[in-house]
Design a protein around this motif. Structure first.
Motif, PDB file in Angstrom:
ATOM      1  N   GLY A 710       0.825  -1.208   0.000  1.00 42.55           N
ATOM      2  CA  GLY A 710       0.000   0.000   0.000  1.00 42.55           C
ATOM      3  C   GLY A 710       0.849   1.243   0.000  1.00 42.55           C
ATOM      4  O   GLY A 710       2.016   1.255  -0.394  1.00 42.55           O
ATOM      5  N   GLY A 713      -1.813   7.729  -2.092  1.00 41.46           N
ATOM      6  CA  GLY A 713      -3.140   8.250  -1.850  1.00 41.46           C
ATOM      7  C   GLY A 713      -3.123   9.747  -1.602  1.00 41.46           C
ATOM      8  O   GLY A 713      -2.117  10.427  -1.761  1.00 41.46           O
ATOM      9  N   GLU A 717      -5.168   9.850   4.070  1.00 45.81           N
ATOM     10  CA  GLU A 717      -5.591   8.525   3.617  1.00 45.81           C
ATOM     11  C   GLU A 717      -4.502   7.507   3.895  1.00 45.81           C
ATOM     12  O   GLU A 717      -3.311   7.814   3.848  1.00 45.81           O
ATOM     13  CB  GLU A 717      -5.875   8.528   2.113  1.00 45.81           C
ATOM     14  CG  GLU A 717      -7.127   9.265   1.719  1.00 45.81           C
ATOM     15  CD  GLU A 717      -7.399   9.176   0.236  1.00 45.81           C
ATOM     16  OE1 GLU A 717      -8.501   9.567  -0.178  1.00 45.81           O
ATOM     17  OE2 GLU A 717      -6.513   8.712  -0.519  1.00 45.81           O
ATOM     18  N   VAL A 719      -3.780   3.876   2.251  1.00 40.66           N
ATOM     19  CA  VAL A 719      -4.161   2.995   1.151  1.00 40.66           C
ATOM     20  C   VAL A 719      -3.520   1.626   1.356  1.00 40.66           C
ATOM     21  O   VAL A 719      -2.295   1.537   1.480  1.00 40.66           O
ATOM     22  CB  VAL A 719      -3.723   3.585  -0.202  1.00 40.66           C
ATOM     23  CG1 VAL A 719      -4.107   2.641  -1.344  1.00 40.66           C
ATOM     24  CG2 VAL A 719      -4.339   4.950  -0.422  1.00 40.66           C
ATOM     25  N   ARG A 761      -8.006  -3.348  -3.146  1.00 43.83           N
ATOM     26  CA  ARG A 761      -7.536  -2.075  -2.581  1.00 43.83           C
ATOM     27  C   ARG A 761      -8.573  -1.547  -1.595  1.00 43.83           C
ATOM     28  O   ARG A 761      -9.771  -1.657  -1.822  1.00 43.83           O
ATOM     29  CB  ARG A 761      -7.338  -1.069  -3.729  1.00 43.83           C
ATOM     30  CG  ARG A 761      -6.738   0.260  -3.359  1.00 43.83           C
ATOM     31  CD  ARG A 761      -6.470   1.030  -4.649  1.00 43.83           C
ATOM     32  NE  ARG A 761      -5.792   2.297  -4.418  1.00 43.83           N
ATOM     33  CZ  ARG A 761      -6.412   3.461  -4.251  1.00 43.83           C
ATOM     34  NH1 ARG A 761      -7.737   3.522  -4.307  1.00 43.83           N
ATOM     35  NH2 ARG A 761      -5.716   4.584  -4.045  1.00 43.83           N
ATOM     36  N   VAL A 763      -9.133   1.988   0.998  1.00 37.84           N
ATOM     37  CA  VAL A 763      -8.652   3.312   1.408  1.00 37.84           C
ATOM     38  C   VAL A 763      -9.339   3.693   2.720  1.00 37.84           C
ATOM     39  O   VAL A 763     -10.576   3.767   2.792  1.00 37.84           O
ATOM     40  CB  VAL A 763      -8.953   4.360   0.318  1.00 37.84           C
ATOM     41  CG1 VAL A 763      -8.463   5.732   0.771  1.00 37.84           C
ATOM     42  CG2 VAL A 763      -8.282   3.978  -1.014  1.00 37.84           C
ATOM     43  N   ARG A 765      -9.782   6.663   5.450  1.00 34.39           N
ATOM     44  CA  ARG A 765      -9.642   8.120   5.538  1.00 34.39           C
ATOM     45  C   ARG A 765      -9.899   8.572   6.972  1.00 34.39           C
ATOM     46  O   ARG A 765     -10.904   8.194   7.583  1.00 34.39           O
ATOM     47  CB  ARG A 765     -10.625   8.813   4.598  1.00 34.39           C
ATOM     48  CG  ARG A 765     -10.355   8.564   3.123  1.00 34.39           C
ATOM     49  CD  ARG A 765     -11.385   9.251   2.228  1.00 34.39           C
ATOM     50  NE  ARG A 765     -11.081   9.044   0.813  1.00 34.39           N
ATOM     51  CZ  ARG A 765     -11.452   8.000   0.124  1.00 34.39           C
ATOM     52  NH1 ARG A 765     -12.148   7.036   0.723  1.00 34.39           N
ATOM     53  NH2 ARG A 765     -11.132   7.908  -1.160  1.00 34.39           N
ATOM     54  N   SER A 798       1.287   6.143   5.350  1.00 35.65           N
ATOM     55  CA  SER A 798       0.103   6.911   4.976  1.00 35.65           C
ATOM     56  C   SER A 798       0.465   7.906   3.894  1.00 35.65           C
ATOM     57  O   SER A 798       1.634   8.111   3.567  1.00 35.65           O
ATOM     58  CB  SER A 798      -0.448   7.650   6.195  1.00 35.65           C
ATOM     59  OG  SER A 798       0.513   8.583   6.677  1.00 35.65           O
TER      60      SER A 798
END
Length: 1025
Positions: A710, A713, A717, A719, A761, A763, A765, A798
């Motif tokens: 990951g 983003g 966020e 990801v 995936r 995400v 937030r 992040s």
């Protein structure tokens, strides 16, 4: 000696008769078309009538006609004439032309009569013009209104008009129009019946229609008629004759008050068959296709509450004759006996007559006529001709024709000669047939050489003339002659008999076993008498082996019929027969060939029991094809595999006697098909038919998502990415993912689930997430059965913020006509991470299509922008970037590209080669105002068929190169300028053989002969590019 005149006459027609017999043809008349009945409307008298008559024969037949038994004289009146055999009658006369016609066809072989055809005229006269009296009845009384049909010929139908046309009387249970009498019957008169009634008669042949004068029906005023029992006014005769196949109609109607109900029944009580129809409220009984089963008594019952009345009658079956036995054209020898019989079905029984050439035959002397039998003893030539059998009863007459040919000829062996040479093996039986064509039958005498042959224990003479020799030996060989004689002459035929030694099979095929794909030779060799022709043929499983089959090839010589069988397959197993044929006998030898091959397919595999990872299979063995089955293999297929794959089983090795096994290591919740293959010592056979599709049971996921990672983003966020679990490993329904994460240093995990089976995936937030901060992440899977394992923990970051600082000391400098070099100072410190720098450039704000960008990593402080337009001003700016995006841009700077390089290559190139020294000279390049000045030249050269290029630069328009003398060279020259390199000259080829020569670019020395190379060594040629 003088022959009697009768014998001379017979001999004179022998050749003709023999020709007829040889051709197998009869030449007397044969009907192709006979006349049929005609029914002509009388209003068509101005037209003509044609009665057809057509026959074939040799010579073509002629025709004559009779009317009512009297021959028609076609010369009288001129109204009748023949067209072919057809009789055409003009100006028809209803009185002279009506009657029974019959056609006769005749030629030199005889004559025959056609069937009889009736010519009738259809007409319908008018009603007599008089006023009909009114009919007065009481209400409730029955009444009959008479039609009074005028004279007519042809089928009629009736209807009644009530008051005025087109209001016809509608038939129902109370009213009935008889099609036999034409009368109108009203069972019970009502007030609505009062009015005028007109009878309408129609002729179905002429299509004519006539109307009677109206009849008035009025009610009396002296009261109403009381109720009374039925009175049958319409009924069928006591005896009704009916023809086979005809439609029989019986009528029955009664007057009465109340209106009677009509019913029908058979006198014998047998129910009516389904074909029988009732019409007009049972007033009409119709029997289609009348047969003998329909004969007998019939009853009509009319009944009301006051009583009933019954009418009875009998249907009688009749049929015109139909042939069931006939004679056929016959050729017989003179003095033989003729016997013909004909029989016909008919009711009443038919009588029979026989005609010869239209003349009635009666019993006399040699001729005997008895019912349907004709016999003639001791035939003579005069008996030849056309014969007809006639069967007749009161309902019809039929004829059947046949030709009798009486043959008289001396013996003739044409087509039946003895074989010139007949071969027979010693010990066999030989039959020599002597069958001449002779009328009457000839007497036969046999001779061997000049000696008559007499019967003995080995010699037999049959009554039909056949000579039979049993157990022949070499002494029976020789010439044999058959002599045939009758009253008209003598003839003979001769043949030679050759007795040979028996043929033996010295080496025949033997039973064998062989593997699929191999080849072998089946031997078949014989010893035979040299005078015999020997042929070989082979049969396989009862079928002759045809030529051209690529698996079979005959090999061998005159006495060898070996058969090679190539690339043997399982279908070639069976019985092979070698057949040896000679002129005198046939022998054979048999061998059984067993072919061993891979096993046949087992019977369909059946899934007995299934779990989430196993399946219990059973099957039945197929054919072992000559070699016992040693093991079985199991294959499986799913929607996720490419074709069939072998699977693991328990037991691991499935022995040939085992017919069940457990397939293991299957994926849960996947649809499987299975098939079984057998193996023997030859190989693996064809697979069984696949099993029915079976799904394994579901289970908790046993695979965690792979490649978890990951980062990136947008601001705030986190990801998380992973590789989705393939469907075949999801193990059940309701599949999804569990994402677990925690900030670096924290203990508690945050769990989030997603039910998207194809998700890769997620995400997360949250405004509290610190940019570019580390997180521990793991991803697991779940389905309807529960949660599976998590992936290993990985660290991701992040989302970060884009850089906030701009690079310093930005500068730009044109390098060439298409390139600008941009420089800046790197950012030594910035609160955000810098992954690299981005240069954005454009020509001017009105041309957005000229905008472009170049990115370089963070350790570079220069970038070259290429692909630009020469002598043009560009604007450029630089910024830093990371995964969050680009930072702020500096104010734009500008730079102008150099003028384009010269557009022309150097011209008038000359070269001189002395040894390995190449001297080049060219004209200086003159540039245009819009091009960069030429500052020098670049000379490039390489070996022919090599890619490695060498070069040198010079500020002059000459150059010297040292070239080794072992290869050919290619040379190009370009102009140098601050705008870049100009175009190159065309390739200059220097040949390795021209080491003492001069030339220009235009020469291709490698194509010139040696004498020409020597000639140009002292000269220089010029050419322009």
């Amino acid at each position: 000696m003088t022959l009697p005149w009768k014998q001379i006459l017979l001999l004179s027609i022998i050749d003709c008769v023999a020709d007829c017999l040889d051709s197998g043809s009869f030449h007397g008349p044969r009907w192709r078309m006979e006349p049929g009945d005609l029914f002509i409307p009388i209003d068509s008298l101005e037209e003509e009538a044609t009665l057809t008559c057509d026959a074939r024969g040799v010579p073509p037949p002629q025709y004559r006609w009779s009317l009512n038994g009297t021959l028609i004289n076609l010369g009288l009146g001129g109204r009748r004439r023949l067209s072919g055999g057809n009789l055409i009658i003009q100006s028809l006369d209803r009185y002279q032309d009506a009657g029974m016609y019959q056609c006769t066809a005749y030629n030199t072989e005889g004559s025959i009569l056609s069937r009889r055809a009736r010519l009738q005229f259809a007409y319908l006269d008018h009603f007599k013009p008089h006023t009909r009296s009114a009919v007065s009845v009481r209400e409730g009384q029955g009444v009959v209104l008479l039609c009074g049909t005028p004279t007519s010929s042809g089928d009629l139908s009736y209807a009644w008009v009530f008051n005025e046309y087109p209001y016809f009387v509608q038939q129902d249970s109370r009213r009935f129009v008889s099609q036999e009498t034409g009368n109108l019957y009203i069972a019970k008169v009502e007030t609505s019946d009062v009015g005028n009634y007109t009878c309408v008669v129609m002729n179905s042949v002429t299509k004519g229609k006539v109307h009677s004068s109206p009849t008035s029906l009025v009610l009396r005023t002296d009261g109403v008629m009381g109720e009374y029992e039925p009175k049958i006014e319409v009924h069928f005769p006591d005896n009704v004759p009916a023809a086979k196949g005809s439609v029989v109609t019986l009528e029955c109607f009664a007057l009465g008050n109340p209106v009677p109900e009509i019913t029908w029944k058979r006198a014998n009580g047998i129910p009516f068959p389904s074909k029988v129809k009732m019409k007009y409220f049972n007033a009409v009984l119709e029997i289609p296709s009348f047969q003998q089963d329909d004969t007998g008594g019939y009853e009509c019952v009319a009944e009301n509450k006051m009583g009933k009345n019954i009418a009875t009658g009998r249907l009688a079956f009749h049929a015109k004759p139909q042939w069931i036995q006939t004679m056929k054209d016959t050729a017989m020898a003179i003095e033989e006996r003729l016997y013909w019989e004909c029989r016909a079905n008919a009711k009443p029984k038919p009588s029979y007559s026989w005609l010869k050439n239209n003349k009635i035959l009666v019993s006399e002397d040699r001729i005997h006529v008895d019912d349907g039998i004709l016999s003639v003893s001791v035939l003579t030539v005069a008996d030849a001709g056309m014969y007809q059998c006639m069967a007749e009863n009161k309902y019809g007459v039929i004829y059947f024709s046949a030709e009798l040919m009486v043959l008289a000829s001396p013996p003739d062996f044409t087509g039946n000669l003895l074989r010139a040479l007949l071969k027979a093996k010693a010990g066999s039986t030989v039959s020599l047939e002597c069958k001449p064509q002779a009328y009457p039958t000839a007497s036969i005498v046999w001779k061997k050489g000049n000696l008559p042959i007499h019967t003995s224990d080995r010699v037999t003479l049959s009554p039909d003339g056949t000579l039979r020799l049993s157990n022949v030996t070499k002494s029976d060989a020789g010439s044999y002659t058959c002599f045939a004689r009758n009253r008209f002459g003598t003839s003979s035929t001769t043949g030679r008999l050759l007795v040979t030694d028996p043929t033996r099979i010295t080496q025949g095929p033997v039973d064998m076993e062989i593997m699929v794909g191999e080849s072998l030779v089946l031997p078949c060799q014989v010893a035979s008498d040299p005078v015999l022709d020997v042929t070989f043929s082979w049969a396989f499983n009862g079928q002759l082996i045809a030529k051209g089959d690529r698996h079979f090839e005959p090999v061998g010589g005159r006495l060898s019929g070996d058969l090679m069988v190539r690339n043997i397959q399982l279908i070639h197993a069976g019985k092979y027969i070698c057949v040896v044929d000679t002129d005198v006998e046939s022998l054979s030898a048999v061998a059984i060939l067993i072919v061993k091959g891979p096993p046949g397919p087992p019977d369909t595999a059946t899934v007995e029991e299934v779990t989430d990872s196993t399946a219990q299979l059973s099957w039945s063995p197929g054919r072992d094809n000559g070699s016992p089955i040693t093991t079985y293999l199991i294959q499986a297929r799913t929607p996720f595999t490419v074709g069939w794959q072998r699977v693991n089983t328990v037991p691991e090795v499935i022995e040939g006697r085992t017919l069940t096994a457990t397939v293991v290591d299957l994926n849960a919740w996947v649809e499987y098909e299975f098939r079984v293959l057998a193996r023997n010592s030859v190989g693996v056979g064809e697979p069984s038919p696949s099993s029915l599709k079976t799904r394994t049971e579901d289970a908790v996921p046993d695979s965690a998502p792979a490649d978890v990672g990951g980062g990136g983003g947008s601001r705030s966020e986190l990801v998380v990415t992973w590789e989705p679990v393939p469907e075949e490993f999801q193990n059940g329904e309701s599949f999804g993912y569990i994402i677990a994460f925690r900030a670096f240093g924290e203990v508690v995990w945050t769990h989030v689930a997603t039910s998207a089976t194809g998700a890769s995936r997620y995400v997360y937030r949250n405004d509290s997430i610190v940019p570019f901060s580390p997180f521990h992440v793991k991803v697991g899977a779940y389905n309807s059965k529960g949660q599976g394992p998590f992936s290993p923990v990985v660290t991701i970051y992040s989302a970060e913020e884009e850089p906030s600082v701009v690079p310093g000391a930005v500068g730009a400098q044109s390098v060439s006509a298409s390139e600008i070099e941009v420089t800046w100072q790197s950012l030594s410190f910035t609160p955000e991470r810098v992954l690299g720098y981005e240069v954005v450039y454009w020509e001017d704000d009105t041309k957005p299509e000229t905008m472009g960008k170049v990115r370089v990593p963070s350790n570079q402080t220069t970038a070259t922008v290429s692909g630009l337009t020469g002598n043009s001003q560009y604007f450029l700016t630089v910024s830093a970037f990371n995964t969050a995006g680009t930072g702020p841009f500096l104010p734009a700077i500008n730079a102008t590209t150099k003028k384009p390089p010269p557009g022309q290559p150097p011209l008038n190139v000359e070269w001189t080669l002395i040894g390995s020294l190449l001297i080049l000279h060219w004209d200086a390049v003159v540039t245009m105002e819009t091009e960069s000045e030429a500052t020098g030249y670049k000379v490039s050269y390489r070996r022919l068929k090599h890619r490695e290029v060498s070069s040198l630069t010079t500020t002059n328009s000459t150059a010297e190169l040292t070239l080794p003398a072992d290869d050919d060279y290619i040379v190009h020259i370009r102009a140098l300028s601050e705008g870049g390199l100009g175009p190159a000259t065309d390739a200059i080829q220097i040949h390795k053989l021209s080491m003492s020569a001069r030339g220009s670019r235009g020469w291709s020395l490698n194509r010139a002969p040696l004498s020409l190379l020597l000639a140009i060594a002292l000269s220089t040629c010029r050419s322009t590019s």
